[in-house]
Design an enzyme around this catalytic site. Sequence first.
Site, short mmCIF file in Angstrom:
data_model
loop_
_atom_site.label_atom_id
_atom_site.label_comp_id
_atom_site.label_asym_id
_atom_site.label_seq_id
_atom_site.Cartn_x
_atom_site.Cartn_y
_atom_site.Cartn_z
N LEU A 266 19.40 91.09 6.69
CA LEU A 266 19.87 90.90 8.06
C LEU A 266 18.99 89.93 8.84
O LEU A 266 19.47 89.27 9.77
CB LEU A 266 19.95 92.25 8.78
CG LEU A 266 21.11 93.15 8.33
CD1 LEU A 266 21.04 94.50 9.03
CD2 LEU A 266 22.46 92.50 8.61
N ARG A 270 20.55 86.95 10.93
CA ARG A 270 20.34 86.80 12.37
C ARG A 270 19.94 85.38 12.76
O ARG A 270 20.44 84.84 13.74
CB ARG A 270 19.31 87.83 12.85
CG ARG A 270 19.89 89.23 12.91
CD ARG A 270 18.84 90.32 13.03
NE ARG A 270 19.51 91.62 12.97
CZ ARG A 270 18.94 92.76 12.57
NH1 ARG A 270 17.67 92.76 12.21
NH2 ARG A 270 19.65 93.87 12.54
N PHE A 408 28.03 91.53 15.51
CA PHE A 408 27.59 91.14 14.16
C PHE A 408 26.08 91.33 13.97
O PHE A 408 25.30 91.19 14.91
CB PHE A 408 27.87 89.65 13.93
CG PHE A 408 29.20 89.33 13.33
CD1 PHE A 408 29.93 90.26 12.63
CD2 PHE A 408 29.73 88.05 13.46
CE1 PHE A 408 31.15 89.94 12.06
CE2 PHE A 408 30.95 87.72 12.90
CZ PHE A 408 31.66 88.67 12.20
N GLU A 409 25.68 91.56 12.72
CA GLU A 409 24.27 91.58 12.30
C GLU A 409 23.43 92.55 13.13
O GLU A 409 22.28 92.28 13.46
CB GLU A 409 23.65 90.16 12.40
CG GLU A 409 24.47 89.06 11.78
CD GLU A 409 24.59 89.15 10.27
OE1 GLU A 409 24.13 90.16 9.70
OE2 GLU A 409 25.14 88.25 9.65
N GLY A 410 24.00 93.71 13.44
CA GLY A 410 23.36 94.67 14.32
C GLY A 410 23.70 94.33 15.76
O GLY A 410 23.59 93.18 16.18
#
Length: 599
Positions: A266, A270, A408-410
């Site tokens: 991740l 990010r 997205f992505e956390g």
Amino acid sequence: MATTNAPVTAKRVKGGSFLIEERQPQDIFTPEDFTDEHRQIAKTAVEFTNNEVLPLAKEIEAKNFEITRGLLRKAGELGLMAVDVPEAYGGLELDKVTSALVAESISKLASFSVAFAAHVGIGTLPIVWYGTEAQKRKYLPKLATGEWISAYALSESSSASDAMNCRTRAVLSADGKHYVLNGEKMWITNSGFADLFTVFVKIDGEKFSAFLIERGTPGFAVGAEEHKLGIRGSSTCPLILSDCMVPVENLLGEPGKGHHIAFNILNIGRFKLGAACVGGARNSLADGIQYAKERKAFGKSICEFGLIQEKLADCAAGIYAGEAMVYRTIGMIDAALADMDAAAEGASREIQKRIEEYAVECSILKVWGSEMLDMVVDHVLQIYAGYGYVEEYPAERAYRDSRINRIFEGTNEINRLIITGWLMKRAMAGQLPLLPAIKKLMDEVMSGPSAGEDAEGPLAAEHKLLANAKKLGLFAAGAASQKYMTAMADQQEVMGALADCITEVYAMESSILRAEKLIANKGEAGAKAAIAMTRFYVSKAMERIELASRRVIATVAEGDMLRTQMAILRRLGKYEPADTIGLGRQIARHVIAAGRYSL
């Protein structure tokens, strides 16, 4: 494409240290440091997007996945899918700056960009870093060319951001040859047409682990396509695992160590998302400028109106700061990886460790970039006015497509907690001297004002603002730490406000250093636009930092202590405001003349 890494021009530093240390312009990598190779690869990606992807936008948006797969294969033939794959497995093994440039350059149609990014990033990198030799040789050459497409299956309907709470289970079969998987995964990008899936489960309900599952594996099924607000042309489906028989050799990494795979991957996702958001913002602003020049009202082009120019300036300054932050961060990562022998024993794990060093900066790029893009597409839609709400015009799709990036992505909420929490965790472990810096500042502010050393040059005032911004962030963090101590993680609103302070400090400093580097190379006249955008952005960022730190102090103090701390805050936040209206007009004239964001 050449396979040599570009020279590193950034200084190797500790992640998160920007808050307590000073940097010089020569310490950072900026877009002005791109090599000819970088620019050629970016040009290839832009031409591929303009000539191959955009003419098929309607078919892609209509979920014609044969078109999408064909385009991904063409991207593979150009080498765009192979940037992060080692040469030994058919890749190009280029630097991370190149990887980010490709992500940025291919971002003109979000539906395709999402499919591309999911494949080359979170879909492929788990195997690059954690795969066995047999897994790498079997899968990576196919993934690098686009013969096979990959997907990454972490989220579940009941866990989402709480990834470790997954319910999908795996048990070893009686003969020891297979793991039997049961459960569901949700919101999986590329799932409608992917060939290979990295799926996270708990072995025996306890050991969080990852498996490589090929399409067609018995007991593995893909559910119906989701119909989404934006990125409508990307594939998003659930996965259903019903007594799914996965060979034991398809376990990725070690049992119970799946969290290392999930969270390290991740970080890459990010920073690439941050780069893609900058690219998306640049594309959207170009549309807005073109429309504003063509649209007439009251006898002149609307780009001549002050409130339209203010929006254009907001967008341009945001893109400028975003570029500075993205490539500063990725330059640091490349500097950290510069002396690595990628073929050495255990190299993959060391690479992950060195990238993880910059987890705070990667989360900053994700949060800041996605929110900057939302600001830009909102401004551009407003410039189009009624036409912006109509599907025929590009502002409508850009507005819808942008919104997913904050999830997205956390989610941005999770990433704000990471920014503050990671810094505090490193401080408590003695890995970052944040606590001594906070103590020193608290002693300093309680003893009254002191004369500081003033910077010189066209950005002297901005340097002073930056110094005070760092003090405001540290002061707010110190006040919160004194009150909550180890229970700080439970105060999410405070953590979020501190993350906003930290993020804006990074954006301010990155913008200033980039402008100073340009001044050193081109002189003040050659850096005129960068100076204006820096001054414009820094002034507005200081307002946001002051507001966020005020929220923290108002929460952690009361009575006489509150009055004392507010007096300190006012002293640290005291500054003469820049003429952002005049600067905005200057920036707007610059981008209107160019017809796009341009330095």
